[in-house]
Design a protein around this motif. Structure first.
Motif, PDB file in Angstrom:
ATOM      1  N   ALA A  32       0.629  -1.231   0.079  1.00 15.75           N
ATOM      2  CA  ALA A  32       0.011  -0.129  -0.136  1.00 15.75           C
ATOM      3  C   ALA A  32       0.693   1.230  -0.012  1.00 15.75           C
ATOM      4  CB  ALA A  32      -1.043  -0.056   1.285  1.00 15.75           C
ATOM      5  N   ASP A  33       0.218   2.255  -0.449  1.00 11.96           N
ATOM      6  CA  ASP A  33       1.045   3.597  -0.537  1.00 11.96           C
ATOM      7  C   ASP A  33       0.665   4.610   0.391  1.00 11.96           C
ATOM      8  OD1 ASP A  33      -1.258   4.030  -2.180  1.00 11.96           O
ATOM      9  OD2 ASP A  33      -0.108   5.619  -3.505  1.00 11.96           O
ATOM     10  N   HIS A  34      -0.621   4.465   0.991  1.00 15.99           N
ATOM     11  CA  HIS A  34      -1.338   5.209   1.891  1.00 15.99           C
ATOM     12  C   HIS A  34      -1.723   4.370   3.120  1.00 15.99           C
ATOM     13  CE1 HIS A  34      -0.992   8.787  -0.710  1.00 15.99           C
ATOM     14  NE2 HIS A  34      -1.838   8.108  -1.550  1.00 15.99           N
ATOM     15  N   LEU A  35      -1.979   4.910   4.210  1.00 18.80           N
ATOM     16  CA  LEU A  35      -2.590   4.251   5.524  1.00 18.80           C
ATOM     17  C   LEU A  35      -3.938   3.864   5.211  1.00 18.80           C
ATOM     18  CD1 LEU A  35      -1.103   6.789   8.162  1.00 18.80           C
ATOM     19  CD2 LEU A  35      -0.300   4.371   7.613  1.00 18.80           C
ATOM     20  N   LEU A  36      -4.323   2.655   5.640  1.00 24.30           N
ATOM     21  CA  LEU A  36      -5.633   2.087   5.910  1.00 24.30           C
ATOM     22  C   LEU A  36      -6.289   1.599   4.464  1.00 24.30           C
ATOM     23  CD1 LEU A  36      -7.067   4.432   8.661  1.00 24.30           C
ATOM     24  CD2 LEU A  36      -5.846   2.136   9.060  1.00 24.30           C
ATOM     25  N   VAL A  37      -5.726   2.234   3.250  1.00 24.04           N
ATOM     26  CA  VAL A  37      -6.631   1.988   2.021  1.00 24.04           C
ATOM     27  C   VAL A  37      -6.667   0.242   1.903  1.00 24.04           C
ATOM     28  CG1 VAL A  37      -6.178   4.271   1.001  1.00 24.04           C
ATOM     29  CG2 VAL A  37      -4.465   2.294   0.678  1.00 24.04           C
ATOM     30  N   GLN A  38      -5.547  -0.276   2.277  1.00 24.12           N
ATOM     31  CA  GLN A  38      -5.537  -1.575   1.775  1.00 24.12           C
ATOM     32  C   GLN A  38      -6.376  -2.412   2.758  1.00 24.12           C
ATOM     33  OE1 GLN A  38      -1.726  -3.982   2.580  1.00 24.12           O
ATOM     34  NE2 GLN A  38      -1.848  -4.236   0.547  1.00 24.12           N
ATOM     35  N   GLU A  39      -6.485  -1.906   4.528  1.00 27.81           N
ATOM     36  CA  GLU A  39      -7.274  -2.289   5.145  1.00 27.81           C
ATOM     37  C   GLU A  39      -8.882  -2.045   4.844  1.00 27.81           C
ATOM     38  OE1 GLU A  39      -3.506  -2.543   7.106  1.00 27.81           O
ATOM     39  OE2 GLU A  39      -4.900  -0.690   6.215  1.00 27.81           O
ATOM     40  N   ALA A  40      -9.117  -1.071   4.324  1.00 29.26           N
ATOM     41  CA  ALA A  40     -10.387  -0.878   3.822  1.00 29.26           C
ATOM     42  C   ALA A  40     -11.064  -1.494   2.915  1.00 29.26           C
ATOM     43  CB  ALA A  40     -10.655   0.790   3.327  1.00 29.26           C
ATOM     44  N   SER A  41     -10.077  -2.133   2.017  1.00 26.04           N
ATOM     45  CA  SER A  41     -10.559  -3.113   0.939  1.00 26.04           C
ATOM     46  C   SER A  41     -11.171  -4.413   1.446  1.00 26.04           C
ATOM     47  CB  SER A  41      -9.615  -3.198  -0.240  1.00 26.04           C
ATOM     48  OG  SER A  41      -8.531  -3.819   0.299  1.00 26.04           O
ATOM     49  N   TYR A  42     -10.545  -5.004   2.584  1.00 23.00           N
ATOM     50  CA  TYR A  42     -10.549  -6.228   3.092  1.00 23.00           C
ATOM     51  C   TYR A  42     -11.982  -6.606   3.027  1.00 23.00           C
ATOM     52  CZ  TYR A  42      -5.617  -6.365   3.810  1.00 23.00           C
ATOM     53  OH  TYR A  42      -3.966  -6.348   3.380  1.00 23.00           O
ATOM     54  N   THR A  80      -7.346  -6.084  12.457  1.00 22.55           N
ATOM     55  CA  THR A  80      -8.880  -6.103  12.630  1.00 22.55           C
ATOM     56  C   THR A  80      -9.142  -4.691  13.243  1.00 22.55           C
ATOM     57  OG1 THR A  80      -9.002  -8.402  13.239  1.00 22.55           O
ATOM     58  CG2 THR A  80     -10.800  -6.933  14.284  1.00 22.55           C
ATOM     59  N   GLN A  81      -8.240  -4.212  14.083  1.00 23.22           N
ATOM     60  CA  GLN A  81      -8.440  -2.707  14.105  1.00 23.22           C
ATOM     61  C   GLN A  81      -8.459  -1.805  13.194  1.00 23.22           C
ATOM     62  OE1 GLN A  81     -10.060  -2.747  17.415  1.00 23.22           O
ATOM     63  NE2 GLN A  81      -9.373  -4.938  17.420  1.00 23.22           N
ATOM     64  N   LYS A  82      -7.527  -1.833  12.471  1.00 18.13           N
ATOM     65  CA  LYS A  82      -7.310  -1.145  11.446  1.00 18.13           C
ATOM     66  C   LYS A  82      -8.262  -1.060  10.432  1.00 18.13           C
ATOM     67  CE  LYS A  82      -2.165  -1.040  11.056  1.00 18.13           C
ATOM     68  NZ  LYS A  82      -1.026  -1.295  10.044  1.00 18.13           N
ATOM     69  N   GLU A  83      -8.886  -2.409  10.162  1.00 19.72           N
ATOM     70  CA  GLU A  83     -10.063  -2.535   9.276  1.00 19.72           C
ATOM     71  C   GLU A  83     -11.477  -1.799   9.798  1.00 19.72           C
ATOM     72  OE1 GLU A  83     -11.294  -6.179   7.511  1.00 19.72           O
ATOM     73  OE2 GLU A  83      -9.087  -6.969   7.966  1.00 19.72           O
ATOM     74  N   ARG A  84     -11.444  -1.669  11.090  1.00 18.86           N
ATOM     75  CA  ARG A  84     -12.546  -0.926  11.775  1.00 18.86           C
ATOM     76  C   ARG A  84     -12.567   0.516  11.644  1.00 18.86           C
ATOM     77  NH1 ARG A  84     -13.107  -4.755  17.260  1.00 18.86           N
ATOM     78  NH2 ARG A  84     -14.121  -6.399  16.492  1.00 18.86           N
ATOM     79  N   LEU A  85     -11.265   1.118  12.103  1.00 17.28           N
ATOM     80  CA  LEU A  85     -11.037   2.309  11.526  1.00 17.28           C
ATOM     81  C   LEU A  85     -11.251   2.876  10.173  1.00 17.28           C
ATOM     82  CD1 LEU A  85     -10.213   5.314  12.733  1.00 17.28           C
ATOM     83  CD2 LEU A  85      -7.856   4.294  12.427  1.00 17.28           C
ATOM     84  N   ALA A  86     -10.586   1.970   9.289  1.00 17.45           N
ATOM     85  CA  ALA A  86     -10.705   2.300   7.829  1.00 17.45           C
ATOM     86  C   ALA A  86     -12.145   2.262   7.465  1.00 17.45           C
ATOM     87  CB  ALA A  86     -10.073   1.193   7.096  1.00 17.45           C
ATOM     88  N   ALA A  87     -13.129   1.317   7.940  1.00 20.95           N
ATOM     89  CA  ALA A  87     -14.552   1.219   7.631  1.00 20.95           C
ATOM     90  C   ALA A  87     -14.884   2.554   7.948  1.00 20.95           C
ATOM     91  CB  ALA A  87     -15.000   0.122   8.154  1.00 20.95           C
ATOM     92  N   ALA A  88     -14.828   3.104   9.121  1.00 26.17           N
ATOM     93  CA  ALA A  88     -15.504   4.406   9.223  1.00 26.17           C
ATOM     94  C   ALA A  88     -14.972   5.640   8.490  1.00 26.17           C
ATOM     95  CB  ALA A  88     -14.942   4.652  10.866  1.00 26.17           C
ATOM     96  N   LEU A  89     -13.590   5.571   7.959  1.00 31.28           N
ATOM     97  CA  LEU A  89     -13.351   6.551   7.296  1.00 31.28           C
ATOM     98  C   LEU A  89     -13.109   6.363   5.864  1.00 31.28           C
ATOM     99  CD1 LEU A  89      -9.798   7.212   9.378  1.00 31.28           C
ATOM    100  CD2 LEU A  89     -12.130   8.579   9.584  1.00 31.28           C
TER     101      LEU A  89
END
Length: 400
Positions: A286-296, A387-396
């Motif tokens: 990934a090149d940006h924070l949370l973008v990968q976790e947002a996709s999962y 898992t925590q990153k995914e939760r934050l990514a879902a919110a953002l």
């Protein structure tokens, strides 16, 4: 206790302000956005997938310009290739070529005032697009001009995913080699790219050139059937939905950020239910924070539905493409994410030429070969931090 109450009140005020600012700003944007798409046009296209090859061709074409150079980029950095780019533009302006340069205000934040001053002193007409402004400060920070367009002498156009910076020519060790798709265009459709640039130019520089025939030469008809579709303020979602609904056999999506809207994701799942094969290519790195976790959370459901997901491992994958059966393919500036769907100004090119689609599919097959399959078992393996990153990514996810 008094301090806590004051702090809580301040936080609540900020949240309310941000929500109202965004909602009212979006409402205003929707009220002024104009839906546009061309009829079927005919042009000729080259595809570039490596930055060094693209910029060798691109800089050569700029150096050969005789009349006008019109450039719109989302990102221009402050590094060696950016300085070379500026130097070429200044040389052409000093030769008497009309040079107009439009850069996104936040995407090109590294372009400092002294650089802009030097560009103007050399004769370049310059403007920043999508500046942060009242009354909707927060909303205006989110709406970016993500288009990458260049038109040279009204006869040659460039469009795609590349910006100007060292990472795009494989000089960032973490993200090298950089994989992207960019097209060079000749033929009648260059006139439409010119008009789109001039619409944006008039909005931000205040110079109306749309009725000037000098910028719209008579151009030959090419062989590749295509159409351009510029979008903003949510218009892209309906275009992607129309594409997905046309699929009868297969859908291929290549994107650096896979964060679809609810409607698009539902349509993808429906395509699987009716037997359409679905392949998604995303980066491994990934090149940006949370973008990968947002996709999962989306990729899990697609994998469970029998889709194939590949993570590109030969560098960083920044291509933006959709291929529907062997009938339609899309190359443009828009990512498969909610920022491109609902916030950014984008421009995409839909191709309807079988030979061109085969060219693109050969490129995609090479990218799949340089990828590893992502499995449901990998995504379902317990990982507390992820898992925590995914939760934050879902919110953002709307803003990623």
């Amino acid at each position: 206790m008094k301090f806590v109450l004051i702090l809580s009140g301040l936080v609540l005020f900020i949240i309310i302000w941000l929500v109202l600012d965004f909602k009212l700003g979006r409402k205003k944007h929707l009220s002024v956005a104009v839906r546009t798409e061309t009829s079927i046009l005919h042009g000729d296209f080259d595809i570039f997938t490596h930055g060094r090859e693209l910029f060798h061709d691109y800089f050569t074409a700029i150096r050969q310009a005789k009349k006008q150079i019109h450039v719109l980029f989302y990102i221009v950095k402050d590094d060696a290739i950016s300085q070379e780019f500026f130097m070429i533009l200044k040389e052409k302006a000093q030769e008497g070529v009309e040079v107009r340069l439009l850069l996104d205000r936040l995407g090109s934040w590294k372009v400092k005032r002294k650089v802009v001053t030097a560009l103007k002193e050399a004769g370049i007409q310059f403007a920043f697009s999508n500046r942060i402004k009242l009354p909707y400060l927060f909303y205006s920070t989110q709406v970016r001009n993500h288009r990458k367009i260049t038109i040279i002498d009204g006869e040659i156009g460039y469009l795609g995913g590349y910006n100007i910076g060292k990472e795009y020519i494989d000089e960032d060790p973490k993200l090298s080699p950089w994989r992207d798709y960019h097209v060079k265009i000749t033929g009648e459709s260059v006139n439409f790219l010119q008009s789109e640039f001039l619409i944006d130019w008039n909005e931000y520089f205040g110079e109306d050139l749309l009725r000037q025939p000098a910028y719209f030469p008579v151009l030959p008809r090419g062989v590749v059937r295509h159409q351009f579709i510029p979008t903003e303020a949510g218009q892209l979602e309906e275009n992607f939905l129309r594409l997905i609904r046309k699929a009868e056999e297969s859908i291929i999506i290549g994107t650096p950020y896979f964060i679809p809207s609810a409607a698009i994701f539902a349509e993808l799942l429906e395509s699987r239910r009716r037997g359409v094969g679905l392949t998604v290519i995303v980066p491994f790195t990934a090149d940006h924070l949370l973008v990968q976790e947002a996709s999962y959370r989306y990729l899990r459901q697609l994998l469970a539905a029998g889709s194939r997901v590949y993570q590109y491992k030969n560098g960083f994958y920044h291509a933006k493409t959709i291929v529907i059966d062997n009938k339609i393919c899309d190359i443009g500036t828009a990512n498969f994410d909610q920022r491109s769907l609902f916030l950014n100004k984008e421009i995409n090119c839909f191709f309807y030429d079988p030979a061109f689609i085969e060219r693109l599919k050969a490129i995609i097959q090479k990218d799949i070969h340089d990828s590893k399959p992502l499995t449901l078992a990998e995504l379902n393996k317990p990982n507390f931090i992820r898992t925590q990153k995914e939760r934050l990514a879902a919110a953002l996810s709307y803003f990623l």
